[in-house]
Design a protein around this motif. Structure first.
Motif, mmCIF file in Angstrom:
data_model
loop_
_atom_site.group_PDB
_atom_site.id
_atom_site.type_symbol
_atom_site.label_atom_id
_atom_site.label_comp_id
_atom_site.label_asym_id
_atom_site.label_seq_id
_atom_site.Cartn_x
_atom_site.Cartn_y
_atom_site.Cartn_z
ATOM 1 N N ALA A 229 38.544 49.306 37.407
ATOM 2 C CA ALA A 229 39.849 48.667 37.111
ATOM 3 C C ALA A 229 40.998 49.595 37.506
ATOM 4 C CB ALA A 229 39.927 48.325 35.627
ATOM 5 N N GLU B 263 44.401 47.933 37.594
ATOM 6 C CA GLU B 263 45.563 47.270 36.995
ATOM 7 C C GLU B 263 45.137 46.654 35.675
ATOM 8 O OE1 GLU B 263 47.666 44.618 39.580
ATOM 9 O OE2 GLU B 263 47.299 45.990 41.267
ATOM 10 N N LEU B 264 46.116 46.466 34.811
ATOM 11 C CA LEU B 264 45.826 45.933 33.481
ATOM 12 C C LEU B 264 45.025 44.629 33.573
ATOM 13 C CD1 LEU B 264 46.438 46.992 30.702
ATOM 14 C CD2 LEU B 264 48.525 45.624 30.668
ATOM 15 N N SER B 265 45.408 43.784 34.537
ATOM 16 C CA SER B 265 44.747 42.479 34.656
ATOM 17 C C SER B 265 43.291 42.606 35.135
ATOM 18 C CB SER B 265 45.535 41.576 35.609
ATOM 19 O OG SER B 265 45.651 42.223 36.855
ATOM 20 N N ASP B 266 42.884 43.775 35.636
ATOM 21 C CA ASP B 266 41.471 43.990 36.010
ATOM 22 C C ASP B 266 40.594 44.183 34.775
ATOM 23 O OD1 ASP B 266 42.269 43.998 38.647
ATOM 24 O OD2 ASP B 266 42.364 46.183 38.804
ATOM 25 N N ALA C 34 39.597 40.643 28.889
ATOM 26 C CA ALA C 34 40.610 40.265 27.889
ATOM 27 C C ALA C 34 40.468 41.087 26.603
ATOM 28 C CB ALA C 34 40.487 38.777 27.585
ATOM 29 N N GLN D 275 41.870 44.529 27.090
ATOM 30 C CA GLN D 275 43.340 44.459 27.077
ATOM 31 C C GLN D 275 43.854 44.335 25.641
ATOM 32 O OE1 GLN D 275 45.340 41.789 29.802
ATOM 33 N NE2 GLN D 275 43.598 41.827 31.205
ATOM 34 N N ARG E 195 46.311 46.790 23.581
ATOM 35 C CA ARG E 195 47.543 46.276 22.954
ATOM 36 C C ARG E 195 47.589 46.617 21.472
ATOM 37 N NH1 ARG E 195 47.306 41.821 26.039
ATOM 38 N NH2 ARG E 195 46.172 40.728 24.404
#
Ligand code: GDP
Ligand code: IMO
Ligand code: MG
Length: 428
Positions: free
Chosen positions: A383, A385-388, A391, A394, A398
């Motif tokens: 990964a 980027e965060l979107s890699d 969920a 992530q 957060r």
């Protein structure tokens, strides 16, 4: 223009070395401002693995000027061993600058570190045995030896004799060790004089001028917030200021020159040596973190104590250091754990604590209150980027961000230099 501080937010070994290395290519100076060769930073560059102790991690990046600041304590033998080992591997170490005001670790400091630990018995700190505490004690007692003293033989002799006056009484009468002669210490220290001379200068002035000229200076802490002499779990701490305030104290640059403070937080928690650690695990989960995270000391090889992430500590570190950013490291180590507990509060004798208890005894007895977060099983090491990230990973990030009170700007997903998810720019 940026003065950027990097500090450990927990009990050390969060991955400060890798974070410093990450900023390397955009940095002009990297300053180590506290501690000595009690630190151990592992930096992985391609197939090469480097273990640094006394030298700032920035030394691995071409073009960066590494600096050992006045707040550091220097073991001269270790200094030259480390420099030679890096040179032999092709690293250019010629730019190293050393503060004339840094203190010197001598043979009697190392001996005193070991014998005082032995005398403390059950109450021992579990120090690294490198002479760190006794050297800082001499500094505060005004009987220390500084780098600049090496260049004046008569002053050096006077200072060694002054220090040995009391030390030899302690060594022989209290600790039953042999007395040390002024000559042995003098001969040992002066054997390095010609080699160190060109590296020594007024590094506070050099760094202030670099900042004036708009250059980027990274101030790299050894140890961490919870090992800080004032703000850590005293007396189970190191003997220096490992928090962001130490960056100014230990480098000779004014506090107003520090623009960013980056705290390094491991996705879980580790500790080496004795002292309280509320989320410590004594079961198979602790073993799993140790094994998956390869949690063995870079300096002493000791297995690190392992536990879940503790957001009370990160929030405390955010406040004490004034963190502007967090680099969360070793998220990849948690892959495959179905439910990941995160400590959100403590319970002490039936009372709930949402912040660090002021009393050390309460902290010793603190029982973690956990929230369980759902884990992920996908390999995240690729990964960027965060979107890699899955969920749930992530959501874990957060959650830590919300609880810690500082934004998470990068996430480590592997030991390698490239294994990082960038969320916000760390230098602007
Ligand atoms: P420092 O003392 O804070 O510099 O940290 P250490 O070097 O003592 O310990 C951190 C260890 O974790 C080192 O072995 C690093 O190579 C490794 N490391 C750093 N970041 C990551 C990461 O994101 N993932 C993994 N798996 N290892 C990491
Ligand atoms: P880095 O920079 C983890 C711990 C020792 C001991 C206590 C006091 O790699 O994060 P000392 O020798 O400093 O008097 O020991 O502090 N300690 C560390 N633990 N990482 C470190 O450095 C440490 N440096 C010292 O284990 O408990
Ligand atoms: Mg370390």
């Amino acid at each position: 223009m940026p003065g950027i501080v990097i500090v450990g937010a927990q009990w050390g070994d969060e991955g400060k070395g890798k974070a410093t290395d990450l900023l390397g290519s955009r940095t002009d100076y990297v300053v180590k401002f506290n501690g000595g060769n009690n630190a151990g930073h592992t930096v992985v560059v391609g197939d090469e693995k480097y273990a640094l102790h006394l030298l700032p991690s920035g030394i691995l990046t071409e073009g960066v000027t590494p600096v050992i600041g006045n707040g550091v304590v220097i073991d001269l033998e270790v200094l030259f061993d480390e420099l030679e080992a890096l040179s032999a591997r092709g690293v250019d170490v010629s730019k190293l600058r050393i503060s004339a005001n840094a203190h010197v670790i001598t043979d009697y400091h190392r001996t005193l570190d070991k014998v005082t630990e032995r005398f403390l018995g059950k109450r021992s700190i579990g120090t690294t045995g490198r002479g760190i505490g006794p050297t800082y004690a001499d500094k505060i007692n005004r009987v220390g030896i500084r780098i600049q003293d090496l260049f004046d033989e008569s002053i050096l002799r006077q200072k060694i004799e002054g220090a040995l006056d009391v030390k030899n009484h302690m060594l022989t009468k209290v600790y039953n060790r042999r007395a040390v002669t002024c000559d042995e210490i003098f001969d040992d220290l002066t054997s390095y004089v010609e080699r160190i001379r060109p590296m020594v200068g007024d590094t506070g002035l050099e760094l202030s001028r670099a900042l004036d000229a708009g250059q980027t200076v990274v101030f790299e802490a050894g140890q961490a917030t919870m090992l800080d002499i004032d703000h850590g779990t005293y007396p189970f701490v190191t003997s220096s200021t490992a928090t962001s305030a130490g960056a100014a104290l230990g480098s000779g640059v004014a506090p107003s020159r520090l623009d960013r403070v980056i705290g390094i937080v491991k996705a879980y928690t580790t500790r080496v040596g004795a002292g309280p650690f509320p989320t410590e695990l004594f079961d198979e989960w602790g073993e799993l973190l140790r094994k998956q995270g390869f949690e063995f000391g870079t300096t002493t090889g000791r297995p690190r104590r392992c536990g879940w992430n503790d957001t009370i500590i990160t929030r405390y570190a955010s406040r004490i250091n004034g963190l502007t950013d967090i680099v969360l490291t070793k998220l990849d180590v948690l892959t495959g754990i179905e439910q990941i507990p995160v400590c959100v509060a403590y319970e002490v004798d039936g009372e709930r604590f949402d912040e660090m208890p002021v009393s050390q005894s309460d902290f010793h007895h603190a029982k973690p209150i956990y929230e369980n977060l759902p884990g992920w099983s996908e390999d995240i090491t690729g990964a960027r980027e965060l979107s890699d990230l899955p969920a749930n990973a992530q959501a874990y990030v957060r959650f830590l961000e919300e609880r810690s009170g500082s934004r998470i700007s990068a996430i480590g997903v592997g030991a390698d230099r490239e294994a990082i998810v960038q969320v916000h720019d760390l230098i602007d």
